[in-house]
Design a protein around this motif. Sequence first.
Motif, PDB file in Angstrom:
ATOM      1  N   GLU A 132     -49.830  74.010 130.318  1.00 14.80           N
ATOM      2  CA  GLU A 132     -50.774  73.041 129.774  1.00 14.80           C
ATOM      3  C   GLU A 132     -50.998  73.286 128.288  1.00 14.80           C
ATOM      4  O   GLU A 132     -51.067  72.344 127.499  1.00 14.80           O
ATOM      5  CB  GLU A 132     -52.103  73.120 130.519  1.00 14.80           C
ATOM      6  N   PHE A 133     -51.097  74.542 127.909  1.00 16.12           N
ATOM      7  CA  PHE A 133     -51.291  74.888 126.506  1.00 16.12           C
ATOM      8  C   PHE A 133     -50.090  74.470 125.667  1.00 16.12           C
ATOM      9  O   PHE A 133     -50.245  73.875 124.602  1.00 16.12           O
ATOM     10  CB  PHE A 133     -51.554  76.391 126.363  1.00 16.12           C
ATOM     11  N   VAL A 134     -48.890  74.770 126.155  1.00 20.29           N
ATOM     12  CA  VAL A 134     -47.679  74.417 125.416  1.00 20.29           C
ATOM     13  C   VAL A 134     -47.533  72.897 125.335  1.00 20.29           C
ATOM     14  O   VAL A 134     -47.152  72.356 124.290  1.00 20.29           O
ATOM     15  CB  VAL A 134     -46.432  75.074 126.052  1.00 20.29           C
ATOM     16  N   SER A 135     -47.855  72.191 126.396  1.00 20.45           N
ATOM     17  CA  SER A 135     -47.820  70.725 126.358  1.00 20.45           C
ATOM     18  C   SER A 135     -48.806  70.185 125.330  1.00 20.45           C
ATOM     19  O   SER A 135     -48.515  69.222 124.620  1.00 20.45           O
ATOM     20  CB  SER A 135     -48.133  70.143 127.732  1.00 20.45           C
ATOM     21  N   PHE A 136     -49.972  70.816 125.241  1.00 21.12           N
ATOM     22  CA  PHE A 136     -50.955  70.431 124.226  1.00 21.12           C
ATOM     23  C   PHE A 136     -50.396  70.660 122.819  1.00 21.12           C
ATOM     24  O   PHE A 136     -50.521  69.800 121.947  1.00 21.12           O
ATOM     25  CB  PHE A 136     -52.251  71.211 124.426  1.00 21.12           C
ATOM     26  N   LYS A 179     -41.605  71.856 119.159  1.00 17.34           N
ATOM     27  CA  LYS A 179     -40.710  71.247 120.139  1.00 17.34           C
ATOM     28  C   LYS A 179     -39.269  71.292 119.648  1.00 17.34           C
ATOM     29  O   LYS A 179     -38.354  71.625 120.407  1.00 17.34           O
ATOM     30  CB  LYS A 179     -41.143  69.803 120.400  1.00 17.34           C
ATOM     31  N   GLU A 180     -39.055  70.995 118.380  1.00  9.51           N
ATOM     32  CA  GLU A 180     -37.693  71.011 117.841  1.00  9.51           C
ATOM     33  C   GLU A 180     -37.132  72.427 117.764  1.00  9.51           C
ATOM     34  O   GLU A 180     -35.935  72.631 117.966  1.00  9.51           O
ATOM     35  CB  GLU A 180     -37.658  70.306 116.492  1.00  9.51           C
ATOM     36  N   ILE A 181     -37.973  73.398 117.483  1.00  7.37           N
ATOM     37  CA  ILE A 181     -37.514  74.796 117.504  1.00  7.37           C
ATOM     38  C   ILE A 181     -37.074  75.165 118.918  1.00  7.37           C
ATOM     39  O   ILE A 181     -36.014  75.780 119.115  1.00  7.37           O
ATOM     40  CB  ILE A 181     -38.616  75.741 116.992  1.00  7.37           C
ATOM     41  N   SER A 182     -37.864  74.774 119.910  1.00 14.39           N
ATOM     42  CA  SER A 182     -37.516  75.071 121.306  1.00 14.39           C
ATOM     43  C   SER A 182     -36.222  74.387 121.708  1.00 14.39           C
ATOM     44  O   SER A 182     -35.367  74.987 122.369  1.00 14.39           O
ATOM     45  CB  SER A 182     -38.640  74.620 122.239  1.00 14.39           C
ATOM     46  N   ILE A 183     -36.065  73.130 121.307  1.00 16.51           N
ATOM     47  CA  ILE A 183     -34.846  72.391 121.636  1.00 16.51           C
ATOM     48  C   ILE A 183     -33.638  73.064 120.994  1.00 16.51           C
ATOM     49  O   ILE A 183     -32.596  73.233 121.633  1.00 16.51           O
ATOM     50  CB  ILE A 183     -34.978  70.916 121.203  1.00 16.51           C
ATOM     51  N   SER A 184     -33.772  73.459 119.742  1.00 20.15           N
ATOM     52  CA  SER A 184     -32.665  74.123 119.050  1.00 20.15           C
ATOM     53  C   SER A 184     -32.253  75.402 119.764  1.00 20.15           C
ATOM     54  O   SER A 184     -31.058  75.633 120.014  1.00 20.15           O
ATOM     55  CB  SER A 184     -33.069  74.433 117.613  1.00 20.15           C
ATOM     56  N   ARG A 185     -33.220  76.230 120.094  1.00 17.66           N
ATOM     57  CA  ARG A 185     -32.918  77.495 120.771  1.00 17.66           C
ATOM     58  C   ARG A 185     -32.311  77.260 122.152  1.00 17.66           C
ATOM     59  O   ARG A 185     -31.355  77.925 122.546  1.00 17.66           O
ATOM     60  CB  ARG A 185     -34.184  78.338 120.894  1.00 17.66           C
ATOM     61  N   TYR A 186     -32.872  76.290 122.884  1.00 15.41           N
ATOM     62  CA  TYR A 186     -32.385  76.032 124.234  1.00 15.41           C
ATOM     63  C   TYR A 186     -30.939  75.543 124.207  1.00 15.41           C
ATOM     64  O   TYR A 186     -30.102  76.034 124.967  1.00 15.41           O
ATOM     65  CB  TYR A 186     -33.269  75.009 124.947  1.00 15.41           C
ATOM     66  N   PHE A 187     -30.652  74.578 123.352  1.00 12.00           N
ATOM     67  CA  PHE A 187     -29.300  74.026 123.331  1.00 12.00           C
ATOM     68  C   PHE A 187     -28.288  75.017 122.771  1.00 12.00           C
ATOM     69  O   PHE A 187     -27.112  74.948 123.113  1.00 12.00           O
ATOM     70  CB  PHE A 187     -29.275  72.682 122.592  1.00 12.00           C
ATOM     71  N   LEU A 188     -28.728  75.962 121.941  1.00  7.20           N
ATOM     72  CA  LEU A 188     -27.825  77.023 121.513  1.00  7.20           C
ATOM     73  C   LEU A 188     -27.470  77.912 122.704  1.00  7.20           C
ATOM     74  O   LEU A 188     -26.298  78.244 122.909  1.00  7.20           O
ATOM     75  CB  LEU A 188     -28.455  77.854 120.394  1.00  7.20           C
TER      76      LEU A 188
END
Length: 168
Positions: free
Chosen positions: A10-14, A26-35
Amino acid sequence: QYFWTHRKNEFVSFIYGLPRVGILFKEISISRYFLCLAVYLKSGVPINDAITHIHQALPTVLTQHMMTCRDYIIGGLSFWAALERDSFFPLFIAHNIRKGESQGKLKEYVYKVSWHYEKRTRRIIEVVVSVLGPAMVVFAVIVFAFIVLTFFMPIYTNIGNMADQLYR
């Protein structure tokens, strides 16, 4: 401890929902995940297993959305269609994955998505740092001026009071 273990999602969604900061995180997370996903795919791990392994290693809001996409893939959708169905992911990702799947270069396009978001986040962070630098200097000057004033004001007040008593 309780908050983080039970309310983390819930905190991260906030945080992801915040106007500027949320997009950055969110973009940092997406970058790390797709790497990570690109590394798994280049190693020859099937996409369903790669998504599962990444989620097991570090369960986050992003990996939960990817697990939903994995369920769509198991149900018969292509990877890009699964990403397109989940509103968490920008359409840019689905379009790039679609290109990669149609050309048979999924690994390369997953890495390109990661690289694209890495570049975007670096640019945003550079802008934030370039704005915060001068702002921090101004803040430091204000704090220093306040400290100096709080030190000298009592001295000048006492000198003024002494002068008033001498000339009365």
